[in-house]
Design an enzyme around this catalytic site. Sequence first.
Site, PDB file in Angstrom:
ATOM      1  N   GLU A 227      23.560  23.978  46.687  1.00  0.00           N
ATOM      2  CA  GLU A 227      23.967  23.294  45.456  1.00  0.00           C
ATOM      3  C   GLU A 227      22.755  22.746  44.699  1.00  0.00           C
ATOM      4  O   GLU A 227      22.687  22.812  43.469  1.00  0.00           O
ATOM      5  CB  GLU A 227      24.939  22.160  45.773  1.00  0.00           C
ATOM      6  CG  GLU A 227      26.325  22.625  46.153  1.00  0.00           C
ATOM      7  CD  GLU A 227      27.016  23.359  45.014  1.00  0.00           C
ATOM      8  OE1 GLU A 227      26.926  22.901  43.851  1.00  0.00           O
ATOM      9  OE2 GLU A 227      27.639  24.404  45.281  1.00  0.00           O
TER      10      GLU A 227
ATOM     11  N   CYS B  13      32.886  34.437  32.353  1.00  0.00           N
ATOM     12  CA  CYS B  13      32.859  33.521  31.211  1.00  0.00           C
ATOM     13  C   CYS B  13      31.418  33.091  30.939  1.00  0.00           C
ATOM     14  O   CYS B  13      31.076  31.908  30.944  1.00  0.00           O
ATOM     15  CB  CYS B  13      33.745  32.309  31.484  1.00  0.00           C
ATOM     16  SG  CYS B  13      34.070  31.278  30.032  1.00  0.00           S
TER      17      CYS B  13
ATOM     18  N   CYS C 150      36.003  38.644  28.312  1.00  0.00           N
ATOM     19  CA  CYS C 150      37.348  38.074  28.252  1.00  0.00           C
ATOM     20  C   CYS C 150      38.412  39.043  28.747  1.00  0.00           C
ATOM     21  O   CYS C 150      39.460  38.617  29.261  1.00  0.00           O
ATOM     22  CB  CYS C 150      37.660  37.631  26.817  1.00  0.00           C
ATOM     23  SG  CYS C 150      36.558  36.312  26.216  1.00  0.00           S
TER      24      CYS C 150
ATOM     25  N   CYS D 244      39.018  38.368  32.373  1.00  0.00           N
ATOM     26  CA  CYS D 244      39.246  36.977  32.765  1.00  0.00           C
ATOM     27  C   CYS D 244      40.717  36.727  33.082  1.00  0.00           C
ATOM     28  O   CYS D 244      41.601  37.044  32.273  1.00  0.00           O
ATOM     29  CB  CYS D 244      38.792  36.044  31.646  1.00  0.00           C
ATOM     30  SG  CYS D 244      39.038  34.291  32.034  1.00  0.00           S
TER      31      CYS D 244
ATOM     32  N   CYS E 194      43.617  30.896  27.054  1.00  0.00           N
ATOM     33  CA  CYS E 194      42.327  30.321  26.670  1.00  0.00           C
ATOM     34  C   CYS E 194      42.275  30.125  25.156  1.00  0.00           C
ATOM     35  O   CYS E 194      42.408  31.075  24.386  1.00  0.00           O
ATOM     36  CB  CYS E 194      41.195  31.235  27.129  1.00  0.00           C
ATOM     37  SG  CYS E 194      39.559  30.673  26.624  1.00  0.00           S
TER      38      CYS E 194
END
Length: 363
Positions: free
Chosen positions: A41, A196, A203, A206, A212
Amino acid sequence: MSDSFANRLLRWFDRHGRKDLPWQQALDNGQRDAYRVWLSEVMLQQTQVATVVGYFDRFVGALPTLEALAAAHEDTVLALWSGLGYYRRARFLHRAAQLCVERHGGELPRDFDALNALPGIGRSTAGAILAQAHGLRFPILDGNVKRVLARYHGIHGHPGESAVEKQLWQHAEAHTPGTRVADYTQAIMDLGATVCTRARPRCDACPLATDCIAHRDDLTAALPGRKPARSIPTRATVMLILRDASHRVLLERRGPQGVWSGLWSLPEASDPNEAWRVARQYAHIDDAQALAPFTHVFSHYRLAIEPLLFDRATAARGVADNPHWRWCGVDELDALGLPAPVRSLLLQISDAGRTPAASLRTN
């Protein structure tokens, strides 16, 4: 799970998500190693997965546990981090590991507030560690997640603005499911990283496109809002490469403040005339060669670097006794934390066939 957002995202993840990243390996108890999740992370802040994997493998190969990181010398940590940039992340990582040994029995705490209080661990990183390592329900809000949520909900404005970020956190909390939290966390990060994307989002691939707002209203290029533009200044410096007859180079450990703090670097001067004065403080020199200048770009300014090579330098008395100065051969550089442009420059001049751009005689 009643939230169709999470359901659709998890179904997409089952087919397309990344499940073989090195920090996703499960322990004997079926859970992931919190240390490896934490390290990934931190590395992934400001850095893409493809770049991080190699650094991650090298880091855990040398420092496989939190205790090993806590016990390591700072030079070792910075050397393993060298090239990733944003070196404050590495110093915070090192200090947080030491605090875990001192206060938490050598482990990352499972309590959110205790985890969030460690250096370099904010709300999103703490949530990611608890979600991915322990399956606890905590939302995350890294750059990829901000982009997904801003587009899906049609939120205008720069995500760094407090009012915008507050809205995004509310949506992140609402969408995070009560089960499969680790998979969901990876799924929403993967969606932002691979589908994205900021430029040319896919798109058509997605799972959230039907609802969206950015897709519906043709706003994907406008959302999320960009940070207000500002001019980036350019600073100039002369880097002194003092090299002795054994081809060792004089390095200086930078102070605790400013850019590249705590790293080993080259001495610097404001201009070539000052460079001669500085060089004579540390070595006996006869002439210098000006190498090709180059520019290194930081997030907030550009650094125009003019390298000046002082070859066949002889160390002045007292330099060897100073812990903030050392003469190093090329074979020693891998063990030191060096800024990427400095490491690259030193490796280039170690090539016997390299011809300097110009030459300056003693002045």
